[in-house]
Design a protein around this motif. Structure first.
Motif, PDB file in Angstrom:
ATOM      1  N   SER A  46       0.816  -1.214   0.000  1.00  0.00           N
ATOM      2  CA  SER A  46       0.000   0.000   0.000  1.00  0.00           C
ATOM      3  C   SER A  46       0.853   1.269   0.000  1.00  0.00           C
ATOM      4  O   SER A  46       0.552   2.221  -0.723  1.00  0.00           O
ATOM      5  N   THR A  47       1.938   1.279   0.777  1.00  0.00           N
ATOM      6  CA  THR A  47       2.760   2.495   0.817  1.00  0.00           C
ATOM      7  C   THR A  47       3.543   2.687  -0.483  1.00  0.00           C
ATOM      8  O   THR A  47       3.735   3.823  -0.923  1.00  0.00           O
ATOM      9  N   THR A  48       3.967   1.600  -1.101  1.00  0.00           N
ATOM     10  CA  THR A  48       4.665   1.723  -2.382  1.00  0.00           C
ATOM     11  C   THR A  48       3.725   2.254  -3.455  1.00  0.00           C
ATOM     12  O   THR A  48       4.096   3.129  -4.243  1.00  0.00           O
ATOM     13  N   SER A  49       2.504   1.749  -3.478  1.00  0.00           N
ATOM     14  CA  SER A  49       1.529   2.236  -4.458  1.00  0.00           C
ATOM     15  C   SER A  49       1.188   3.697  -4.203  1.00  0.00           C
ATOM     16  O   SER A  49       1.043   4.484  -5.139  1.00  0.00           O
ATOM     17  N   PHE A  50       1.065   4.067  -2.926  1.00  0.00           N
ATOM     18  CA  PHE A  50       0.845   5.468  -2.556  1.00  0.00           C
ATOM     19  C   PHE A  50       1.987   6.332  -3.100  1.00  0.00           C
ATOM     20  O   PHE A  50       1.766   7.364  -3.731  1.00  0.00           O
ATOM     21  N   PHE A  56       4.345   9.985  -9.762  1.00  0.00           N
ATOM     22  CA  PHE A  56       3.808  10.339 -11.077  1.00  0.00           C
ATOM     23  C   PHE A  56       3.138  11.710 -11.057  1.00  0.00           C
ATOM     24  O   PHE A  56       3.255  12.478 -12.009  1.00  0.00           O
ATOM     25  N   ARG A  57       2.453  12.043  -9.975  1.00  0.00           N
ATOM     26  CA  ARG A  57       1.828  13.369  -9.876  1.00  0.00           C
ATOM     27  C   ARG A  57       2.905  14.455  -9.829  1.00  0.00           C
ATOM     28  O   ARG A  57       2.723  15.526 -10.386  1.00  0.00           O
ATOM     29  N   TYR A  58       4.037  14.169  -9.168  1.00  0.00           N
ATOM     30  CA  TYR A  58       5.132  15.134  -9.106  1.00  0.00           C
ATOM     31  C   TYR A  58       5.667  15.438 -10.504  1.00  0.00           C
ATOM     32  O   TYR A  58       6.034  16.571 -10.814  1.00  0.00           O
ATOM     33  N   PHE A  59       5.701  14.422 -11.356  1.00  0.00           N
ATOM     34  CA  PHE A  59       6.164  14.605 -12.725  1.00  0.00           C
ATOM     35  C   PHE A  59       5.033  15.029 -13.656  1.00  0.00           C
ATOM     36  O   PHE A  59       5.084  14.809 -14.857  1.00  0.00           O
ATOM     37  N   GLU A  60       3.998  15.628 -13.060  1.00  0.00           N
ATOM     38  CA  GLU A  60       2.888  16.268 -13.756  1.00  0.00           C
ATOM     39  C   GLU A  60       2.056  15.334 -14.616  1.00  0.00           C
ATOM     40  O   GLU A  60       1.517  15.727 -15.647  1.00  0.00           O
ATOM     41  N   PHE A  61       1.937  14.095 -14.202  1.00  0.00           N
ATOM     42  CA  PHE A  61       0.958  13.212 -14.804  1.00  0.00           C
ATOM     43  C   PHE A  61      -0.412  13.656 -14.292  1.00  0.00           C
ATOM     44  O   PHE A  61      -0.525  14.139 -13.167  1.00  0.00           O
ATOM     45  N   SER A  62      -1.443  13.459 -15.081  1.00  0.00           N
ATOM     46  CA  SER A  62      -2.790  13.754 -14.595  1.00  0.00           C
ATOM     47  C   SER A  62      -3.143  12.726 -13.529  1.00  0.00           C
ATOM     48  O   SER A  62      -2.467  11.703 -13.374  1.00  0.00           O
ATOM     49  N   LYS A  63      -4.231  12.992 -12.812  1.00  0.00           N
ATOM     50  CA  LYS A  63      -4.638  12.043 -11.770  1.00  0.00           C
ATOM     51  C   LYS A  63      -4.959  10.682 -12.377  1.00  0.00           C
ATOM     52  O   LYS A  63      -4.609   9.642 -11.823  1.00  0.00           O
ATOM     53  N   ALA A  69      -0.965   4.260 -14.158  1.00  0.00           N
ATOM     54  CA  ALA A  69       0.422   3.791 -14.156  1.00  0.00           C
ATOM     55  C   ALA A  69       0.766   3.069 -12.857  1.00  0.00           C
ATOM     56  O   ALA A  69       1.386   1.996 -12.873  1.00  0.00           O
ATOM     57  N   ALA A  70       0.351   3.615 -11.720  1.00  0.00           N
ATOM     58  CA  ALA A  70       0.632   2.975 -10.435  1.00  0.00           C
ATOM     59  C   ALA A  70      -0.084   1.627 -10.327  1.00  0.00           C
ATOM     60  O   ALA A  70       0.482   0.653  -9.819  1.00  0.00           O
ATOM     61  N   THR A  71      -1.301   1.554 -10.845  1.00  0.00           N
ATOM     62  CA  THR A  71      -2.041   0.288 -10.828  1.00  0.00           C
ATOM     63  C   THR A  71      -1.365  -0.756 -11.700  1.00  0.00           C
ATOM     64  O   THR A  71      -1.199  -1.915 -11.300  1.00  0.00           O
ATOM     65  N   ASN A 103      -2.592  -2.768  -2.920  1.00  0.00           N
ATOM     66  CA  ASN A 103      -2.081  -1.827  -3.934  1.00  0.00           C
ATOM     67  C   ASN A 103      -3.144  -0.779  -4.260  1.00  0.00           C
ATOM     68  O   ASN A 103      -2.867   0.424  -4.274  1.00  0.00           O
ATOM     69  N   VAL A 104      -4.350  -1.240  -4.525  1.00  0.00           N
ATOM     70  CA  VAL A 104      -5.444  -0.328  -4.873  1.00  0.00           C
ATOM     71  C   VAL A 104      -5.785   0.574  -3.686  1.00  0.00           C
ATOM     72  O   VAL A 104      -6.046   1.771  -3.869  1.00  0.00           O
ATOM     73  N   LEU A 105      -5.752   0.033  -2.466  1.00  0.00           N
ATOM     74  CA  LEU A 105      -6.008   0.839  -1.286  1.00  0.00           C
ATOM     75  C   LEU A 105      -4.993   1.980  -1.165  1.00  0.00           C
ATOM     76  O   LEU A 105      -5.364   3.128  -0.864  1.00  0.00           O
ATOM     77  N   GLY A 106      -3.723   1.686  -1.410  1.00  0.00           N
ATOM     78  CA  GLY A 106      -2.695   2.721  -1.360  1.00  0.00           C
ATOM     79  C   GLY A 106      -2.899   3.787  -2.418  1.00  0.00           C
ATOM     80  O   GLY A 106      -2.755   4.988  -2.155  1.00  0.00           O
ATOM     81  N   ILE A 107      -3.275   3.376  -3.618  1.00  0.00           N
ATOM     82  CA  ILE A 107      -3.492   4.328  -4.705  1.00  0.00           C
ATOM     83  C   ILE A 107      -4.724   5.179  -4.424  1.00  0.00           C
ATOM     84  O   ILE A 107      -4.708   6.403  -4.616  1.00  0.00           O
ATOM     85  N   LEU A 108      -5.797   4.550  -3.959  1.00  0.00           N
ATOM     86  CA  LEU A 108      -7.016   5.303  -3.650  1.00  0.00           C
ATOM     87  C   LEU A 108      -6.803   6.291  -2.506  1.00  0.00           C
ATOM     88  O   LEU A 108      -7.301   7.419  -2.561  1.00  0.00           O
TER      89      LEU A 108
END
Length: 126
Positions: A46-50, A56-63, A69-71, A103-108
């Motif tokens: 979960s923390t790795t997915s977070f 990716f957001r830091y590198f200006e990917f959209s949400k 990509a993380a999924t 994984n999904v929990l961390g991303i969400l």
């Protein structure tokens, strides 16, 4: 979407397709028996997915791009673990649905956190 992001997303998609074909070519039952207990492995997922989402957001990917990509990376790693040569113990060679859930929990949770920061930032600017 700028060309670099598009290229990275294409690479992820190709990698994911290759992983799916490896998955479908397996002879054995590859879904391992697991549980939802918060072990070090689950917290790491979960923390790795977070962290991947925020990288990716830091590198200006959209949400959406960061979420996708993380999924894909998280699910691809689960598929990779089927044939991981470092895993000698057969109990851990396979796909854990619970790991994918973490994984999904961390991303969400990263998405909700990102949304809250965006709303707060927009309210402060007003």
């Amino acid at each position: 979407m700028n060309p670099l992001k598009l290229k990275i997303l294409r690479i992820f998609i190709i990698f994911f397709i290759v992983q799916i074909s490896i998955l479908s070519a397996q002879k054995n039952d590859i879904i391992i028996q697991d549980n939802w207990d918060q072990t070090t492995d689950k917290i790491a997922h979960s923390t790795t997915s977070f962290g991947l989402y925020y990288t990716f957001r830091y590198f200006e990917f959209s949400k959406f791009e960061a979420f996708t990509a993380a999924t894909i990376i998280g699910f691809s790693y689960e598929v990779y673990q089927i044939n991981d040569p470092r895993e000698a113990d057969s109990d851990f060679r396979g796909i854990s649905v619970q790991d994918m859930g973490y994984n999904v929990l961390g991303i969400l949770s990263a998405y909700v956190f990102d949304k809250a920061i965006t709303l707060t930032r927009n309210n402060i600017k007003k």
